[in-house]
Design an enzyme around this catalytic site. Sequence first.
Site, PDB file in Angstrom:
ATOM      1  N   ASN A   1       0.542  -1.703   0.428  1.00 48.14           N
ATOM      2  CA  ASN A   1       0.434   0.566  -0.560  1.00 48.14           C
ATOM      3  C   ASN A   1       0.437   1.683  -0.357  1.00 48.14           C
ATOM      4  OD1 ASN A   1      -1.793  -2.015   2.070  1.00 48.14           O
ATOM      5  ND2 ASN A   1      -2.809  -1.685   0.441  1.00 48.14           N
TER       6      ASN A   1
ATOM      7  N   GLY B   1       6.599  -0.434  -3.153  1.00 49.02           N
ATOM      8  CA  GLY B   1       6.058  -1.966  -2.861  1.00 49.02           C
ATOM      9  C   GLY B   1       4.692  -1.488  -3.648  1.00 49.02           C
ATOM     10  N   ASP B   2       5.050  -0.802  -4.136  1.00 53.52           N
ATOM     11  CA  ASP B   2       2.769  -1.161  -4.869  1.00 53.52           C
ATOM     12  C   ASP B   2       2.677  -0.186  -6.329  1.00 53.52           C
ATOM     13  OD1 ASP B   2       0.376  -0.979  -5.023  1.00 53.52           O
ATOM     14  OD2 ASP B   2       0.346  -1.418  -2.549  1.00 53.52           O
ATOM     15  N   ASP B   3       1.792   0.002  -5.919  1.00 52.65           N
ATOM     16  CA  ASP B   3       1.656   1.257  -8.289  1.00 52.65           C
ATOM     17  C   ASP B   3       2.560   2.032  -7.484  1.00 52.65           C
ATOM     18  OD1 ASP B   3      -0.928  -0.358  -8.073  1.00 52.65           O
ATOM     19  OD2 ASP B   3      -2.163   0.885  -7.793  1.00 52.65           O
TER      20      ASP B   3
END
Length: 417
Positions: A208, A230-232
């Site tokens: 997130n 670690g995400d978008d």
Amino acid sequence: MFLSNNFFLILLFLNSNLLCASASSLPRPHPRKTCVVRQHAQDKDDAPAILNAFKECGNGGNVVFLNQTYNINSVMNTTGLQDCEIDLHGTLLWGTNITYWLNNSLPIGYQNQSSAWFFGGERVTFRGHGYGTLDGNGQTWYDFVGGVSNYPGRPHGITIWNTKDSIFDGIRFVQSQMWTMAIMHSKNVLLSNIYVNSTTDDHSPARNTDGADTIFSDSITFDRWIVDNGDDCISLKANSTNILIKDSTFYRGLGVSIGSIGQYYDQFEYVENVTVTGITSHNTRYAAYVKTWTGQQVGYPPNGGGGGVGYASNLTFTDFTMYNTTSTGVFYITQCTTFSGVAGDCNSSLFNIRNIKFTDIKGYVGTSYIADMQCSGASPCTNIDIEDISLTKYVLDGVPVVEYECQNVENTMGFSC
């Protein structure tokens, strides 16, 4: 003749004196009022001093942070700024009192998300000069949630709220608590030369940790970003229109995301007129992808929902260079998102995806698929144009990547399913 010339010289002299007198009598613009934020003793909360500086200089003034570390141990709301300049020369370091933040983070009114800092106004210029930093102490959060998605009360680093005609330049964001920033209810905003690094140093994933999310916003430009997370890398959510992402480099995250969207039952939402160009991707999961919830509502946001309607249209992804180990499609569409751990009906979404160009993609990847598109049978994807692809599978193999996986995709251009 002699008298006439002298007469004109006298007139010219008198007129020039009058002009000088008139010019000297004009009021001169007042210099901007400047508020320099003073750091308190170690570990003391600097948020009250920051709030006071914005109160004093947030309308036509200049707020200056020195090259120091400011401890932020409480929530901040500095919205409603007008013609304000901010110079961040130091570091804003958020505290690690998880109990406080879980109970006091500020709701943003979407997906039950919340924020540590609401910031916004009109004609705002926020300069980080390439080294001014917002540090969210994110490792504390990554370890605390242990990979649980959208933990309630876990705050975004900053929410750019109701902001117009403004510039954010040269700011660094490290170890964000959750999403680095949400850009909401804003229009005509440029975010340039931004660095984001939200990565974990142990076994706990930095889940997130989106670089940025746009929501209910129009005419937003992301120029020269570097994102390692670690995400978008950058995500465009509900009612994001006229978005430009350009000349940026992404590491390890999921790539550029459209969505997720369609999470609120029977709510009409859209993403329209998006251009993503000049992107270099290192080990991202995708170059870009589109993600919607199914047409069935299961649970409620942030980790449940579904049944939303609307469309994503006029999306252009071009000039990507991939240095990528992805094992899925370079361009990906899924309409299967549902409550965590529940298998949904991937053919039930009425949210429509259409008019997409995915062109001029080069480099090497770890998959045989240029695109994997799992569209809904209830509302098939239409007018998908994929061409000018020059990808190989792994740098040493040199095997061209040419395959496609398609479900419910109609009116394709440049390729066949």
